[in-house]
Design a protein around this motif. Structure first.
Motif, PDB file in Angstrom:
ATOM      1  N   SER A 144     -14.164  -7.515   7.617  1.00  0.00           N
ATOM      2  CA  SER A 144     -13.811  -6.175   8.108  1.00  0.00           C
ATOM      3  C   SER A 144     -13.535  -5.250   6.920  1.00  0.00           C
ATOM      4  N   PRO A 145     -13.803  -3.947   7.098  1.00  0.00           N
ATOM      5  CA  PRO A 145     -13.603  -3.028   5.970  1.00  0.00           C
ATOM      6  C   PRO A 145     -12.119  -2.773   5.680  1.00  0.00           C
ATOM      7  N   GLY A 146     -11.231  -3.261   6.484  1.00  0.00           N
ATOM      8  CA  GLY A 146      -9.803  -3.098   6.238  1.00  0.00           C
ATOM      9  C   GLY A 146      -9.143  -2.391   7.394  1.00  0.00           C
ATOM     10  N   PRO A 147      -7.833  -2.226   7.388  1.00  0.00           N
ATOM     11  CA  PRO A 147      -6.924  -2.695   6.338  1.00  0.00           C
ATOM     12  C   PRO A 147      -6.769  -4.226   6.353  1.00  0.00           C
ATOM     13  N   HIS A 148      -6.347  -4.737   5.196  1.00  0.00           N
ATOM     14  CA  HIS A 148      -6.245  -6.191   5.044  1.00  0.00           C
ATOM     15  C   HIS A 148      -4.783  -6.595   4.900  1.00  0.00           C
ATOM     16  N   ASP A 149      -4.480  -7.795   5.343  1.00  0.00           N
ATOM     17  CA  ASP A 149      -3.073  -8.224   5.242  1.00  0.00           C
ATOM     18  C   ASP A 149      -2.729  -8.590   3.794  1.00  0.00           C
ATOM     19  N   ASP A 150      -1.456  -8.507   3.493  1.00  0.00           N
ATOM     20  CA  ASP A 150      -0.990  -8.694   2.115  1.00  0.00           C
ATOM     21  C   ASP A 150      -1.428 -10.029   1.519  1.00  0.00           C
ATOM     22  N   ASP A 151      -1.344 -11.087   2.322  1.00  0.00           N
ATOM     23  CA  ASP A 151      -1.655 -12.413   1.767  1.00  0.00           C
ATOM     24  C   ASP A 151      -3.094 -12.490   1.268  1.00  0.00           C
ATOM     25  N   THR A 152      -4.025 -11.899   2.065  1.00  0.00           N
ATOM     26  CA  THR A 152      -5.440 -11.928   1.652  1.00  0.00           C
ATOM     27  C   THR A 152      -5.629 -11.124   0.375  1.00  0.00           C
ATOM     28  N   VAL A 153      -5.019  -9.925   0.352  1.00  0.00           N
ATOM     29  CA  VAL A 153      -5.174  -9.055  -0.824  1.00  0.00           C
ATOM     30  C   VAL A 153      -4.604  -9.758  -2.057  1.00  0.00           C
ATOM     31  N   LEU A 154      -3.416 -10.331  -1.902  1.00  0.00           N
ATOM     32  CA  LEU A 154      -2.773 -10.979  -3.055  1.00  0.00           C
ATOM     33  C   LEU A 154      -3.575 -12.181  -3.537  1.00  0.00           C
ATOM     34  N   ALA A 155      -4.195 -12.893  -2.570  1.00  0.00           N
ATOM     35  CA  ALA A 155      -5.001 -14.057  -2.974  1.00  0.00           C
ATOM     36  C   ALA A 155      -6.212 -13.601  -3.794  1.00  0.00           C
ATOM     37  N   MET A 168       7.665  -0.157   4.317  1.00  0.00           N
ATOM     38  CA  MET A 168       6.465   0.561   3.889  1.00  0.00           C
ATOM     39  C   MET A 168       5.458  -0.432   3.277  1.00  0.00           C
ATOM     40  N   LYS A 169       4.191  -0.269   3.667  1.00  0.00           N
ATOM     41  CA  LYS A 169       3.177  -1.204   3.175  1.00  0.00           C
ATOM     42  C   LYS A 169       2.877  -0.918   1.700  1.00  0.00           C
ATOM     43  N   VAL A 170       2.878  -1.992   0.934  1.00  0.00           N
ATOM     44  CA  VAL A 170       2.621  -1.835  -0.503  1.00  0.00           C
ATOM     45  C   VAL A 170       1.118  -1.826  -0.744  1.00  0.00           C
ATOM     46  N   ASN A 171       0.656  -0.862  -1.535  1.00  0.00           N
ATOM     47  CA  ASN A 171      -0.774  -0.812  -1.864  1.00  0.00           C
ATOM     48  C   ASN A 171      -1.017  -1.664  -3.107  1.00  0.00           C
ATOM     49  N   TRP A 172      -1.230  -2.968  -2.868  1.00  0.00           N
ATOM     50  CA  TRP A 172      -1.365  -3.901  -3.986  1.00  0.00           C
ATOM     51  C   TRP A 172      -2.606  -3.602  -4.834  1.00  0.00           C
ATOM     52  N   ILE A 173      -3.671  -3.153  -4.166  1.00  0.00           N
ATOM     53  CA  ILE A 173      -4.920  -2.895  -4.911  1.00  0.00           C
ATOM     54  C   ILE A 173      -4.696  -1.775  -5.923  1.00  0.00           C
ATOM     55  N   GLU A 174      -4.063  -0.692  -5.472  1.00  0.00           N
ATOM     56  CA  GLU A 174      -3.841   0.430  -6.395  1.00  0.00           C
ATOM     57  C   GLU A 174      -2.877   0.031  -7.510  1.00  0.00           C
ATOM     58  N   ARG A 175      -1.884  -0.777  -7.180  1.00  0.00           N
ATOM     59  CA  ARG A 175      -0.965  -1.262  -8.224  1.00  0.00           C
ATOM     60  C   ARG A 175      -1.734  -2.061  -9.275  1.00  0.00           C
ATOM     61  N   TYR A 176      -2.639  -2.909  -8.778  1.00  0.00           N
ATOM     62  CA  TYR A 176      -3.420  -3.755  -9.697  1.00  0.00           C
ATOM     63  C   TYR A 176      -4.309  -2.882 -10.585  1.00  0.00           C
ATOM     64  N   ILE A 177      -4.988  -1.914  -9.941  1.00  0.00           N
ATOM     65  CA  ILE A 177      -5.899  -1.045 -10.700  1.00  0.00           C
ATOM     66  C   ILE A 177      -5.108  -0.248 -11.745  1.00  0.00           C
ATOM     67  N   GLN A 178      -3.945   0.221 -11.333  1.00  0.00           N
ATOM     68  CA  GLN A 178      -3.102   0.970 -12.284  1.00  0.00           C
ATOM     69  C   GLN A 178      -2.716   0.089 -13.479  1.00  0.00           C
ATOM     70  N   ALA A 179      -2.336  -1.159 -13.173  1.00  0.00           N
ATOM     71  CA  ALA A 179      -1.915  -2.068 -14.252  1.00  0.00           C
ATOM     72  C   ALA A 179      -3.081  -2.402 -15.178  1.00  0.00           C
ATOM     73  N   VAL A 180      -4.282  -2.559 -14.618  1.00  0.00           N
ATOM     74  CA  VAL A 180      -5.458  -2.816 -15.464  1.00  0.00           C
ATOM     75  C   VAL A 180      -5.732  -1.580 -16.328  1.00  0.00           C
ATOM     76  N   GLY A 181      -5.663  -0.400 -15.695  1.00  0.00           N
ATOM     77  CA  GLY A 181      -5.974   0.854 -16.392  1.00  0.00           C
ATOM     78  C   GLY A 181      -5.109   1.074 -17.614  1.00  0.00           C
ATOM     79  N   GLU A 182      -3.884   0.574 -17.577  1.00  0.00           N
ATOM     80  CA  GLU A 182      -2.989   0.776 -18.720  1.00  0.00           C
ATOM     81  C   GLU A 182      -3.452   0.030 -19.967  1.00  0.00           C
TER      82      GLU A 182
END
Lengths: 331, 118
Positions: free
Chosen positions: A43-54, A1-15
């Motif tokens: 491109s508007p997405g979806p984006h690969d994990d490496d780009t998002v993580l970078a 399953m693809k991990v939604n890194w952006i939402e994880r990051y936003i959630q962690a910031v929100g805390e």
């Protein structure tokens, strides 16, 4: 399953953000991250994990990002807790003052105290109550702030943060602040009402210093009250935690279910017996009693049972909702 | 003096002009990333994580108005100068021009002093 890194990051910031700005800042951060990714990849997405993580790596750790939006100076209670601190302190003060006012009115109406002396004593009590509440909430919130503050690594030996260590999404179930505040108000009202007022509920004559009739059986209520106090105190802590975090997670759902189960057990005990109603009240109906009191003797136990039944139905529904939401939560 | 100290001094100096830079580009509505690009194209690089908190602060100070707008599937927040912001930009621009004139004189006199010493 693809991990939604952006939402994880936003959630962690929100805390780490103050709750009143949290949603707005999260939306803005999401927009900025997606714009950055679109610009980077074309491109508007979806984006690969490496780009998002970078990109997340460049943005900095969730704590750092949150600090830019809501800088943390030296304080006892910081932005993430301050709103909750003010609201809970306000609720506690209002509830305590309402309780004291009712007690004061009863004292005056019974003629226990001379009016002027009673006013002086009541004002003194109110001041000391307010000071006590402010003191205790400050100590408790200060302690929460102190222990929840993440240690920043010392300069020099800091290791770069890794977005792959971001925690899982909680399930994105936001809690409206009004809902948590209502829960806090109910818990406080129950604690104050049961402990300060339950033993005074009755029928008072105009001349008599003592009530003609007390509704509750003091001995039985004293036996049950510690258990109810435990449940209400647990409810208060639970609602406060929800107010501060602003989101449900599995732990909070389990807490809510445990509180519901305990409440239902105690409501069943109350429903199955009339033990909390005073014998004097149950024995109403004799020839010496006024007709209205005799009627009240029959109505009150039935009405109380109706209340218990209603509370049980509501708690069962709440428990069902909690179980349903727990099952629906992403593991 | 080590590199880190110099870098900190440079950051401090740039931080002082960030607000004016941002205000100068907001006569027309811009969302954060477009503003970032606009500034960058003109040689003013701002860390993306610095810009958004700055925009929010300027809005709270009553210098900017903002509005969410959905483009495609994505909501974006547009910021624009309001009357108070225009006034602030005008005043700050004057201060900036005076400051640069003073700095120019100071640096020129410093350079000529150095020439005399040599």
């Amino acid at each position: 399953m693809k991990v939604n890194w952006i939402e994880r990051y936003i959630q962690a910031v929100g805390e780490h953000l103050p709750s009143n700005d949290r949603q707005d800042i999260e939306s803005e951060l999401r927009s900025l991250l997606l714009d950055t990714l679109e610009d980077r990849t074309g491109s508007p997405g979806p984006h690969d994990d490496d780009t998002v993580l970078a990109v997340l790596q460049e943005f900095g750790s969730p704590q750092e990002t949150a600090d830019r939006y809501a800088p943390r100076p030296r304080y006892i209670i910081g932005p993430p807790l301050y709103e909750s601190y003010l609201q809970i302190t306000g609720i506690l003060i209002i509830m305590a003052l309402i309780g004291q006012t009712v007690a004061f009115v009863i004292q005056i109406s019974r003629g226990d105290l001379a009016a002027m002396a009673a006013v002086g004593a009541a004002m003194g009590r109110a001041l000391s109550t307010v000071a006590g509440i402010v003191g205790w909430t400050t100590i408790i919130f200060g302690a929460i702030q102190h222990f929840s503050r993440q240690e920043k690594p010392a300069e020099g030996d800091s290791k770069p943060w890794d977005p792959r260590e971001l925690p899982d999404l909680h399930g994105e179930e936001r809690i409206p602040r009004a809902e948590s505040l209502f829960g806090i108000a109910i818990s406080v009202a129950a604690l104050v009402g049961a402990n300060l007022l339950a033993f005074r509920l009755g029928i008072y004559g105009t001349a008599a210093p003592d009530p003609n009739l007390i509704f509750v059986n003091s001995e039985a209520v004293s036996r049950l009250l510690p258990w109810w106090n435990l449940i209400w105190a647990a409810g208060l802590v639970h609602e406060t935690a929800l107010l501060i975090k602003g989101r449900w997670n599995r732990v909070y759902r389990w807490q809510a279910i445990a509180i519901d189960v305990a409440s239902i057990i105690l409501l069943i005990v109350l429903f199955r017996s009339e033990l909390i109603i005073s014998e004097q009240f149950l024995a109403l109906g004799g020839p010496e009693q006024a007709k209205s009191l005799a009627d009240a003797g029959g109505i009150v136990p039935t009405a109380l049972r109706g209340v218990f039944l209603g509370a049980m139905a509501f708690t069962l529904w709440d428990m069902f909702e909690n179980v349903r939401s727990l099952i629906a939560m992403r593991p | 003096m080590d590199d880190q100290t110099l870098r900190n001094m440079e950051l401090e100096m740039r931080r002082g002009v960030l607000t004016l830079s941002v205000l100068s580009q907001l006569h027309t509505p811009q969302y954060g990333y477009s503003l970032l690009q606009r500034l960058s194209d003109q040689g003013m690089d701002i860390d993306q994580n610095t810009l958004y908190p700055l925009l929010r602060r300027l809005e709270k100070q009553g210098l900017l108005d903002s509005d969410w707008s959905v483009e495609g599937n994505r909501p974006r927040r547009y910021y624009v100068l309001n009357d108070q912001g225009c006034q602030a930009l005008h005043t700050m621009s004057e201060v900036w021009r005076d400051t640069t004139a003073v700095m120019q004189r100071l640096l020129n006199s410093s350079d000529s002093g150095k020439d005399v010493d040599q």
